[in-house]
Structure formats: C-alpha cells, structure tokens
Design a protein around this motif. Structure first.
Motif, PDB file in Angstrom:
ATOM      1  N   GLU A 120      13.306 -11.341 -25.479  1.00 47.59           N
ATOM      2  CA  GLU A 120      13.416 -11.967 -24.159  1.00 47.59           C
ATOM      3  C   GLU A 120      12.030 -11.989 -23.514  1.00 47.59           C
ATOM      4  O   GLU A 120      11.378 -10.949 -23.375  1.00 47.59           O
ATOM      5  CB  GLU A 120      14.389 -11.167 -23.282  1.00 47.59           C
ATOM      6  N   ASP A 121      11.593 -13.185 -23.121  1.00 51.36           N
ATOM      7  CA  ASP A 121      10.275 -13.322 -22.510  1.00 51.36           C
ATOM      8  C   ASP A 121      10.262 -12.611 -21.159  1.00 51.36           C
ATOM      9  O   ASP A 121      11.186 -12.790 -20.346  1.00 51.36           O
ATOM     10  CB  ASP A 121       9.945 -14.804 -22.318  1.00 51.36           C
ATOM     11  N   PRO A 122       9.216 -11.779 -20.867  1.00 52.24           N
ATOM     12  CA  PRO A 122       9.220 -11.010 -19.616  1.00 52.24           C
ATOM     13  C   PRO A 122       9.046 -11.870 -18.371  1.00 52.24           C
ATOM     14  O   PRO A 122       9.338 -11.404 -17.254  1.00 52.24           O
ATOM     15  CB  PRO A 122       8.031 -10.061 -19.783  1.00 52.24           C
ATOM     16  N   PHE A 123       8.595 -13.131 -18.531  1.00 50.28           N
ATOM     17  CA  PHE A 123       8.384 -13.999 -17.365  1.00 50.28           C
ATOM     18  C   PHE A 123       9.561 -14.947 -17.164  1.00 50.28           C
ATOM     19  O   PHE A 123      10.054 -15.103 -16.044  1.00 50.28           O
ATOM     20  CB  PHE A 123       7.088 -14.805 -17.523  1.00 50.28           C
ATOM     21  N   THR A 124      10.028 -15.588 -18.225  1.00 49.80           N
ATOM     22  CA  THR A 124      11.105 -16.586 -18.090  1.00 49.80           C
ATOM     23  C   THR A 124      12.486 -15.975 -18.341  1.00 49.80           C
ATOM     24  O   THR A 124      13.502 -16.588 -17.969  1.00 49.80           O
ATOM     25  CB  THR A 124      10.883 -17.721 -19.088  1.00 49.80           C
ATOM     26  N   HIS A 125      12.509 -14.796 -18.989  1.00 43.70           N
ATOM     27  CA  HIS A 125      13.758 -14.112 -19.364  1.00 43.70           C
ATOM     28  C   HIS A 125      14.603 -14.945 -20.320  1.00 43.70           C
ATOM     29  O   HIS A 125      15.819 -14.756 -20.407  1.00 43.70           O
ATOM     30  CB  HIS A 125      14.583 -13.757 -18.111  1.00 43.70           C
ATOM     31  N   HIS A 126      13.949 -15.848 -21.036  1.00 46.26           N
ATOM     32  CA  HIS A 126      14.612 -16.608 -22.094  1.00 46.26           C
ATOM     33  C   HIS A 126      14.121 -16.086 -23.441  1.00 46.26           C
ATOM     34  O   HIS A 126      13.054 -15.458 -23.553  1.00 46.26           O
ATOM     35  CB  HIS A 126      14.313 -18.104 -21.969  1.00 46.26           C
ATOM     36  N   LYS A 127      14.920 -16.399 -24.454  1.00 49.80           N
ATOM     37  CA  LYS A 127      14.519 -15.929 -25.779  1.00 49.80           C
ATOM     38  C   LYS A 127      13.267 -16.673 -26.210  1.00 49.80           C
ATOM     39  O   LYS A 127      13.179 -17.894 -26.088  1.00 49.80           O
ATOM     40  CB  LYS A 127      15.648 -16.135 -26.780  1.00 49.80           C
TER      41      LYS A 127
ATOM     42  N   GLY B 169      -4.793 -11.910 -18.569  1.00 49.51           N
ATOM     43  CA  GLY B 169      -4.034 -12.985 -19.189  1.00 49.51           C
ATOM     44  C   GLY B 169      -2.572 -12.930 -18.798  1.00 49.51           C
ATOM     45  O   GLY B 169      -2.208 -12.460 -17.720  1.00 49.51           O
ATOM     46  N   ARG B 170      -1.724 -13.371 -19.669  1.00 48.81           N
ATOM     47  CA  ARG B 170      -0.279 -13.423 -19.412  1.00 48.81           C
ATOM     48  C   ARG B 170       0.311 -12.041 -19.706  1.00 48.81           C
ATOM     49  O   ARG B 170       0.811 -11.777 -20.804  1.00 48.81           O
ATOM     50  CB  ARG B 170       0.361 -14.492 -20.287  1.00 48.81           C
ATOM     51  N   SER B 171       0.235 -11.172 -18.735  1.00 47.59           N
ATOM     52  CA  SER B 171       0.643  -9.781 -18.924  1.00 47.59           C
ATOM     53  C   SER B 171       1.301  -9.261 -17.648  1.00 47.59           C
ATOM     54  O   SER B 171       0.935  -9.656 -16.542  1.00 47.59           O
ATOM     55  CB  SER B 171      -0.581  -8.914 -19.273  1.00 47.59           C
ATOM     56  N   THR B 172       2.264  -8.367 -17.816  1.00 47.73           N
ATOM     57  CA  THR B 172       2.960  -7.787 -16.672  1.00 47.73           C
ATOM     58  C   THR B 172       2.425  -6.400 -16.310  1.00 47.73           C
ATOM     59  O   THR B 172       2.826  -5.828 -15.293  1.00 47.73           O
ATOM     60  CB  THR B 172       4.462  -7.648 -16.977  1.00 47.73           C
ATOM     61  N   GLY B 173       1.516  -5.833 -17.130  1.00 45.62           N
ATOM     62  CA  GLY B 173       0.967  -4.510 -16.852  1.00 45.62           C
ATOM     63  C   GLY B 173       0.079  -4.063 -18.013  1.00 45.62           C
ATOM     64  O   GLY B 173       0.009  -4.724 -19.058  1.00 45.62           O
ATOM     65  N   PRO B 174      -0.622  -2.973 -17.824  1.00 45.59           N
ATOM     66  CA  PRO B 174      -1.554  -2.520 -18.860  1.00 45.59           C
ATOM     67  C   PRO B 174      -0.843  -2.227 -20.181  1.00 45.59           C
ATOM     68  O   PRO B 174       0.129  -1.470 -20.226  1.00 45.59           O
ATOM     69  CB  PRO B 174      -2.157  -1.236 -18.267  1.00 45.59           C
TER      70      PRO B 174
ATOM     71  N   VAL C 273       6.272  -0.670 -27.627  1.00 42.26           N
ATOM     72  CA  VAL C 273       7.293  -0.974 -26.621  1.00 42.26           C
ATOM     73  C   VAL C 273       7.899  -2.356 -26.813  1.00 42.26           C
ATOM     74  O   VAL C 273       8.898  -2.684 -26.164  1.00 42.26           O
ATOM     75  CB  VAL C 273       6.695  -0.857 -25.197  1.00 42.26           C
ATOM     76  N   SER C 274       7.317  -3.146 -27.701  1.00 42.80           N
ATOM     77  CA  SER C 274       7.868  -4.469 -27.988  1.00 42.80           C
ATOM     78  C   SER C 274       7.490  -4.823 -29.414  1.00 42.80           C
ATOM     79  O   SER C 274       6.311  -4.760 -29.790  1.00 42.80           O
ATOM     80  CB  SER C 274       7.328  -5.515 -27.015  1.00 42.80           C
TER      81      SER C 274
END
Length: 283
Positions: A173-180, A256-261, A166-167
């Motif tokens: 684009e960073d999933p937290f800051t939405h910056h490259k 850790g630094r994750s948005t989901g499993p 999926v990535s």
C-alpha cells in the motif's frame, strides 16, 4: 807466502809458528763442505715431517673451494621456500576472509598437501619440485583473487548494520495514495544522520538529487549489477569515485518522496529490479 803466529802460555815461553796459505785454504774448504753436508742432512730429515702437514692443508682447502657455490644454491632454495610459505599463509588468510563474507556458502578451498621432497643434496630435483609448487600456488592465487573480487562485488552486506526492515520488496500500500503499488526496494528504519554503507565494492554511477528518491547514490558493481541508496540527508561520495565494500557513502534522511527518515535500498540487474533480500547475508 806464509803467516807467522805467536803463542804465549802462562807457564811456558812464547813460541813462533808459521802457517802456509795452502794449509789455510785447505781448512776453509773442509769447513765449507762440513756446513753444506750438515744443511743437506737437516733438510732431508725435516722434509718428511713437513710434507704431511702441507698435504693436509691442501686437502682442507680443496672442499672449501666448492663450499661458496653450495651455500649460494642452498640460500637461494631457502629463500624460495620462505616465499612459498608466506604466499601460502596469505592464501589461507584470503580464503578465511571469503568464508566470513559468505557464511551460508562453504568456500571451496584447494586441498592441502604437497610432494615429499628429496634430500637437500639433490639440488636439481628439489629445484624442479619447487618450480611446480610455485606454479600451483600462482594458479590458486589467481583463482582466489577472481573469486574474492566476485564476492566483493556482491551486495551481501547490510547498508545499515542492525537496522530493521520496515517495508519489503513487491506490492504494498502506497504511503501517500493508500493504493496498491509496487515497491522497488526495501526500507530500513533509522534516525536522520545514521551512516549508510555500500553493500558491495564498485564505482559511483550517480550521486545527486532526483524528485522521487531525493538525495541518492547509485553504485555500479559490474556485470550489470547496481545498488541505490535513496532519501539521504547528505552524500559523501561523487560520481566516478571507487568505493570499497562497507564504505560510508551517505547519511539517512527524508528527502524526496518520503514520509520520514529512513533508507530506501534497491538492487538492480541490467536495469531490472531484484529483491535485495536475495543478496543480503543473514545477521
């Protein structure tokens, strides 16, 4: 000195006869000589008939005296041939495994064939040829083993069979800051608790928690090559453990630094990040 004998007949009167000792001795000597002559004649007559049978038996026993040695030599050669056939079969299986491990690259298998063996009676020449075949098989076996170990150390297996990427590797684009930002691996979508497998054999260099990666396993595959498996919910190995290709090392999580499993997977060479897709075999 003499002996007196009385002869009685049914129709005659009794008669008295006198025999001297000399006459008796003479008769006994004649009887003894007659017995000796008869025995000698029988022995002379039976000897030619028994001699061929005795010679034939001796002739039959002489070849059998060398038979155990010949059988022992043939048995030893047969054992070596059986062992060579077994080793050749094992090499064929191992070469077949290598073909399955790297489907995109044809395995370089040695040519098949062999010398034309002489008659079994020439045991010395056959023994020399068997020795040469054994040496050739030993060389091929060593080369195959080294190649097989190299393949086992290559991270070409999928950490989660059937999972979707999926990535990808590179800027995103960073999933937290939405910056490259640079993404140092690839992400596989999977539900929490899904088994995570080692993509190659090696030694566990790290198994623990890091803020950015959460619960993570790092495996050293030798020659400066290593892999990382991050954001796990549970670790199944410890540092120092030796793992085989495909062995389960952790389960999917969102630590850790994750948005989901999901599984964050990395490949490194001497500390530098590489695109894991260059190693993963096609499904």
């Amino acid at each position: 000195m003499s002996f007196v004998m009385i002869a009685t007949g049914a129709t005659s009167c009794s008669q008295v006869r006198t025999l001297s000792v000399r006459a008796l001795l003479t008769g006994g000597a004649l009887a003894a000589l007659l017995l000796l002559g008869t025995g000698a004649a029988l022995g002379y007559w039976l000897a030619p008939a028994s001699a061929p049978a005795t010679q034939q038996l001796a002739a039959q026993e002489r070849p059998h005296a060398a038979l155990p040695f010949a059988l022992e030599q043939l048995g030893a050669l047969s054992g070596r041939l059986f062992r060579l056939e077994s080793e050749a079969a094992q090499l064929s299986k191992r070469i077949g495994v290598l073909k399955k491990d790297k489907p995109t690259e044809p395995a370089k298998a040695p040519g098949s064939g062999g010398p034309m063996l002489p008659p079994v009676a020439d045991l010395d020449a056959l023994d020399e040829q068997l020795a040469r075949i054994e040496q050739q098989i030993a060389l091929v076996s060593d080369a195959t083993s080294e190649h097989h170990l190299d393949v086992m150390r290559q991270p070409s297996r999928w950490p989660i069979p059937g999972a979707d990427m999926v990535s990808t590797f590179g800027n995103r684009e960073d999933p937290f800051t939405h910056h490259k930002a640079f993404h140092s691996g690839i992400d596989f979508a999977a539900q929490a608790g899904t088994p995570i497998h080692a993509t190659a054999g090696g030694t566990v260099a790290f198994a623990g928690f890091r803020p950015d990666f959460g619960w993570m396993v790092e495996i050293d595959h030798g020659n400066g090559l290593s892999t990382r498996y991050a954001h796990a919910s549970r670790l199944l190995v410890k540092a120092g453990a030796v793992v085989a290709p495909g062995e389960q090392v952790a389960t999917v999580g969102s630590t850790g630094r994750s948005t989901g499993p999901h599984l964050h997977y990395e490949v490194l060479r001497h500390g530098g990040h590489l695109d894991p897709r260059a190693y993963l075999a096609s499904r």
